[in-house]
Design a protein around this motif. Structure first.
Motif, short mmCIF file in Angstrom:
data_model
loop_
_atom_site.label_atom_id
_atom_site.label_comp_id
_atom_site.label_asym_id
_atom_site.label_seq_id
_atom_site.Cartn_x
_atom_site.Cartn_y
_atom_site.Cartn_z
N GLU A 101 10.79 93.77 84.53
CA GLU A 101 11.07 93.70 83.09
C GLU A 101 12.18 92.70 82.80
O GLU A 101 13.15 92.58 83.55
CB GLU A 101 11.49 95.07 82.56
N ALA A 102 12.03 92.00 81.68
CA ALA A 102 13.08 91.13 81.14
C ALA A 102 12.75 90.81 79.70
O ALA A 102 11.58 90.59 79.35
CB ALA A 102 13.21 89.85 81.96
N ASP A 103 13.75 90.79 78.85
CA ASP A 103 13.59 90.43 77.43
C ASP A 103 12.49 91.25 76.76
O ASP A 103 11.75 90.75 75.90
CB ASP A 103 13.26 88.94 77.28
N GLY A 104 12.34 92.51 77.15
CA GLY A 104 11.34 93.38 76.55
C GLY A 104 9.93 93.17 77.06
O GLY A 104 8.99 93.84 76.60
N GLY B 167 4.89 85.30 80.25
CA GLY B 167 5.92 85.76 79.31
C GLY B 167 7.19 84.98 79.51
O GLY B 167 7.17 83.73 79.57
N PRO B 168 8.35 85.65 79.67
CA PRO B 168 9.61 84.93 79.84
C PRO B 168 9.86 84.49 81.27
O PRO B 168 10.88 83.86 81.56
CB PRO B 168 10.65 85.99 79.42
N PHE B 169 8.94 84.81 82.18
CA PHE B 169 9.14 84.54 83.60
C PHE B 169 8.54 83.19 84.00
O PHE B 169 7.41 82.87 83.62
CB PHE B 169 8.50 85.62 84.45
N SER B 170 9.27 82.46 84.81
CA SER B 170 8.73 81.30 85.51
C SER B 170 8.28 81.79 86.87
O SER B 170 9.09 82.36 87.62
CB SER B 170 9.78 80.20 85.65
N GLU C 185 11.22 84.01 88.43
CA GLU C 185 12.56 83.58 88.05
C GLU C 185 12.78 83.83 86.57
O GLU C 185 11.88 83.64 85.73
CB GLU C 185 12.75 82.09 88.36
N HIS C 186 13.99 84.29 86.26
CA HIS C 186 14.36 84.51 84.86
C HIS C 186 15.88 84.57 84.77
O HIS C 186 16.53 85.31 85.51
CB HIS C 186 13.78 85.82 84.32
N GLY C 187 16.44 83.81 83.83
CA GLY C 187 17.87 83.88 83.56
C GLY C 187 18.74 83.64 84.77
O GLY C 187 19.83 84.23 84.88
N GLY C 188 18.31 82.78 85.69
CA GLY C 188 19.10 82.48 86.86
C GLY C 188 18.93 83.45 88.01
O GLY C 188 19.58 83.29 89.06
N SER C 189 18.06 84.45 87.86
CA SER C 189 17.80 85.41 88.93
C SER C 189 16.38 85.23 89.46
O SER C 189 15.49 84.80 88.73
CB SER C 189 17.97 86.84 88.41
N THR C 190 16.20 85.60 90.74
CA THR C 190 14.91 85.39 91.39
C THR C 190 14.49 86.62 92.18
O THR C 190 15.27 87.17 92.97
CB THR C 190 14.97 84.19 92.35
N LEU C 191 13.24 87.01 91.99
CA LEU C 191 12.59 88.07 92.77
C LEU C 191 11.42 87.45 93.51
O LEU C 191 10.64 86.68 92.93
CB LEU C 191 12.09 89.17 91.84
N ALA C 192 11.27 87.77 94.78
CA ALA C 192 10.10 87.35 95.56
C ALA C 192 9.38 88.59 96.06
O ALA C 192 10.02 89.54 96.52
CB ALA C 192 10.52 86.47 96.73
#
Length: 250
Positions: free
Chosen positions: A25-28, A129-132, A150-157
């Motif tokens: 989740e990010a930005d709703g 959505g807001p995710f790259s 990636e979102h807002g400078g954070s990264t999940l793999a």
């Protein structure tokens, strides 16, 4: 960015966990990674049935997608209002046909596409959505894709299911959190291009420079503490086992 572990058991559900499913989740915006056996029931602890914004299916083995058949029922036969608009679903080639066959009794051959908007995965970079996101085809007996979000400078793999390969390490490069499968036990199973063991997951995280490693997709018959110890021996950063309901914010 917030990650919630919905289910983390590999191959089949354990007494304490559904199969693979993870809510990001990010930005709703709510993106679900996989929906394996038992995941739909657990998902309702965290989000409403009609509150997902997109779904990513890493591959078409039942422990990663089969609850999509039940979710089709939820969306197609909605009991408390109009049918929702088609939900974006990103999956390997043939996802719609596999879901239709697995369900076995859809009103038509195109009924799945009335509630799901299917997008065929390939190795690519795009937006959800807001995710790259970056997706890479990995090593498994069927077409399988890992994902970097990636979102807002954070990264999940997220690894999905895979054997050891360079593409997995690139997905996890400098990730804040690397959610990686560890299905096998080092020295017990040695089958190339199928699954990782704890040592291999730790080695991949170390080579990628990931900042945190969370081991997942450990089958009920596998010693998770052995895999945890093996990963810790290979990777100097923080390592833990995924557990249902765990939440990570980064």
């Amino acid at each position: 960015m917030k990650l919630t572990v919905v289910g983390c058991s590999g191959s089949f559900p354990s007494p304490g966990s559904a199969c693979s499913s993870y809510l990001v989740e990010a930005d709703g915006f709510r993106l679900l990674l996989d929906m394996g056996n038992g995941a739909l029931g657990e998902l309702q602890r965290h989000v409403g049935l009609y509150d997902l914004d997109a779904i990513f299916l890493s591959h078409l083995h039942a422990d990663h997608y089969i609850d999509m058949c039940a979710y089709f029922v939820v969306r197609y036969y909605r009991h408390d209002g109009a049918r929702p608009v088609p939900l974006p679903v990103y999956g390997p080639e043939g996802t719609e046909q596999r879901l239709t066959a697995a369900h076995g009794d859809t009103p038509s051959d195109r009924a799945m596409s009335e509630v799901f908007d299917f997008h065929t995965l390939k190795s690519d970079a795009f937006e959800i959505g807001p995710f790259s996101v970056v997706t890479e085809k990995l090593r498994h007996p069927v077409d399988t894709f890992g994902i970097r979000i990636e979102h807002g400078g954070s990264t999940l793999a997220y690894s999905g299911d895979t054997g050891a390969c360079d593409a997995l390490e690139e997905l996890a490069r400098d990730a804040d959190l690397f959610l990686c499968e560890a299905s096998f036990v080092d020295g017990k199973e040695d089958i190339p291009d199928l699954h990782l063991n704890g040592r291999e997951a730790g080695e991949a995280a170390a080579r990628a420079g990931a900042r945190r490693l969370v081991l997942t997709h450990i089958p009920p018959w596998t010693d998770e503490n052995r895999n945890l110890a093996d990963a810790r021996a290979a990777y100097p950063g923080p390592v833990e086992l995924a557990v249902p309901g765990a939440v990570y914010e980064f």
